[in-house]
Design a protein around this motif. Structure first.
Motif, PDB file in Angstrom:
ATOM      1  N   THR A  33       0.829  -1.227   0.000  1.00  0.00           N
ATOM      2  CA  THR A  33       0.000   0.000   0.000  1.00  0.00           C
ATOM      3  C   THR A  33       0.861   1.274   0.000  1.00  0.00           C
ATOM      4  O   THR A  33       0.347   2.364   0.259  1.00  0.00           O
ATOM      5  N   ASP A  40      -2.905   5.834   3.656  1.00  0.00           N
ATOM      6  CA  ASP A  40      -3.353   5.111   4.851  1.00  0.00           C
ATOM      7  C   ASP A  40      -2.644   5.715   6.062  1.00  0.00           C
ATOM      8  O   ASP A  40      -1.535   5.320   6.413  1.00  0.00           O
ATOM      9  N   ARG A  92      -1.275   3.445   8.856  1.00  0.00           N
ATOM     10  CA  ARG A  92      -0.306   2.380   8.546  1.00  0.00           C
ATOM     11  C   ARG A  92       0.679   2.217   9.700  1.00  0.00           C
ATOM     12  O   ARG A  92       0.982   3.164  10.439  1.00  0.00           O
TER      13      ARG A  92
END
Ligand code: HEM
Length: 458
Positions: free
Chosen positions: A398, A403, A406
């Protein structure tokens, strides 16, 4: 003694003739710096590729076609995550570089007046052959400028008033991509930064219109940052573009404003603790730091986080389709940690400062294009924080997606010239101030954004 760094991340796209040629020539020239051809062509490549490499996708593209280690802008790029981590957490020898760009030595403090070098970014650390000037001058800056009083000012009523004015400007001004809220010098984001940063760092009165107009003109309107870059500054000066002939005089006046600020009212001249740094030397340093770092890093991160511009179009990725503002609108604005992570994720996908540098104090060997290459002492090495922030071996599949939750985002973020809070003594000393300010901005402006009707949200 030579050291060896292996390269695991291989090229995944075919390099063009220009990519390979540029890399191979620099590889040879950096290994043979005394050859006439190296002496003639390397400076030209340094300058031109150094400018081009400031586009946010450049280093990422080079890694795609050349692998983790390659040559760029007259430097060896050591792009493995572990190599970047090592470079950021150990002493560095320095020269006149800001990442890939060459700095104008004769414009920086206090070389511009034939004084000693007090410019932190071009001073080597004790553990890498430097005297202790870097440590002493940095201590002086931290004790007088980025200190507890500055942090306290960030939480007082004056700072709050500035944030409220920013929220009002956001509502009153067009604030979509490229909107006046971001581009106007007299109101909005830039004017807020000038008033807020000068208030917090120096205690200057943000309502002193004349002084704030003057400082806006020097640092932003006239593109004062460019005065510190080699060649570009000479062209600007020679052709008097944006009135750059006057820059030395304007810098003198700016330094004098800082010299008379409340923050330096009780300055201890000639202290051994600061290697005798004078008040004048500190304010000359600060004048350059404001133009290069303190008013640029937050400007760019704010532009990304508040949706002034799309994220970079990294080759083969969909990152530019991500709208950070979609995530901003979903944030719990009462939860400061979420806001911090939002900002860190924005600056991971587009680092305001993409790279730093050091000088090899030993010969070293790295794998480039599948072969071991050895470079001599004195070779310039690029520390590409942006490649560490976008390393798929570390951040996983990703990496190019958004995100903010994360794993390891905070402890391994490299955007402030450190790995989280770990550094070799050169972590950005404005990190806490910048992050506190930006968190307050995202919360305050975020609330204003939510208060206006959905149709106006862009
Ligand atoms: C989002 C905001 C900011 C970011 C991303 C940022 C990032 C960085 C980075 C990457 C460096 C290392 C550059 C190099 O050594 O090549 C640096 C150095 C520095 N920054 Fe910041 N910065 C920010 C804001 C600020 C602010 C508000 C100040 C205010 C004082 C500041 C002051 C400095 C100074 C003095 C250095 C030189 C440190 C040294 O060499 O020891 N920065 N910053």
């Amino acid at each position: 003694m030579a050291s060896t760094t292996p390269s695991r991340q291989k090229a995944t796209k075919t390099a063009s003739f220009i990519d390979t040629g540029l890399n191979n020539f620099q590889l040879w020239a950096l290994q043979n710096p005394e050859k006439p051809l190296s002496k003639t062509l390397l400076p030209i490549i340094n300058f031109i590729e150094g400018l081009v490499a400031n586009t946010p996708t450049y280093l990422d593209y080079k890694r795609l076609v050349l692998g983790s280690n390659f040559c760029c802008a007259g430097q060896v790029v050591m792009g493995e995550f572990a190599a970047i981590e090592r470079a950021l957490t150990s002493p560095q020898a320095r020269t006149w570089r800001l990442g890939t760009s060459i700095l104008a030595k004769n414009h920086l403090p206090n070389q511009d007046i034939d004084g000693r070098n007090v410019f932190l970014l071009a001073l080597s650390d004790v553990g890498a052959g430097g005297s202790n000037d870097h440590e002493a001058f940095r201590r002086c800056l931290q004790d007088y400028i980025t200190n507890d009083s500055a942090i306290a000012r960030q939480q007082d009523l004056i700072a709050r008033k500035l944030l409220d004015q920013l929220a009002k400007d956001y509502i009153d001004m067009p604030h979509g991509p490229g909107g006046a809220f971001f581009s106007d010098d007299g109101r909005g984001w830039k004017r807020f930064l000038i008033r807020y940063i000068h208030y917090v760092l120096f205690g200057l009165n943000p309502d002193d219109q004349e002084t704030m107009d003057f400082l806006t003109d020097v640092h932003y309107t006239r593109l004062g940052t460019l005065h510190y870059f080699a060649v570009v500054s000479n062209i600007l000066e020679r052709l008097n573009i944006a009135g750059h002939k006057k820059m030395p005089e304007l810098i003198y006046r700016t330094a004098t404003i800082y010299e008379n600020s409340p923050a330096l009212a009780n300055f201890d001249e000639q202290s051994d603790r600061y290697n005798g740094m004078t008040r004048r030397e500190l304010v000359k340093l600060m004048t350059s730091i404001l133009s290069i770092a303190a008013l640029q890093g937050p400007l760019h991160l704010g532009q990304t986080a508040m949706g002034d511009r799309p994220l970079p179009a990294y080759e083969g990725r969909n990152t530019s389709n991500i709208k950070p503002t979609d995530y901003w609108d979903q944030l719990d604005l009462e939860d400061r940690e979420s806001v911090r992570l939002y900002l860190l994720e924005c600056s991971r996908l587009w680092a305001p400062v993409s790279a730093s540098h050091k000088i090899a104090t030993d010969s070293f060997t790295v794998m480039i294009a599948g072969e071991e290459q050895t470079f001599p002492v004195g070779t310039k090495i690029l520390i590409p924080m942006s490649l560490g922030l976008l390393n798929e071996d570390f951040w996983g599949s990703t990496t190019y997606e958004f995100d903010a939750n994360r794993e390891n985002l905070c402890p391994y973020h490299m955007g402030f010239h450190s790995v989280g809070d770990r550094s070799g003594g050169r972590i950005c000393p404005g990190k806490d101030i910048a992050m506190n300010m930006l968190m307050d901005v995202i919360v305050t402006v975020g609330k204003a954004r939510r208060s206006i009707s959905g149709s106006k949200i862009t």
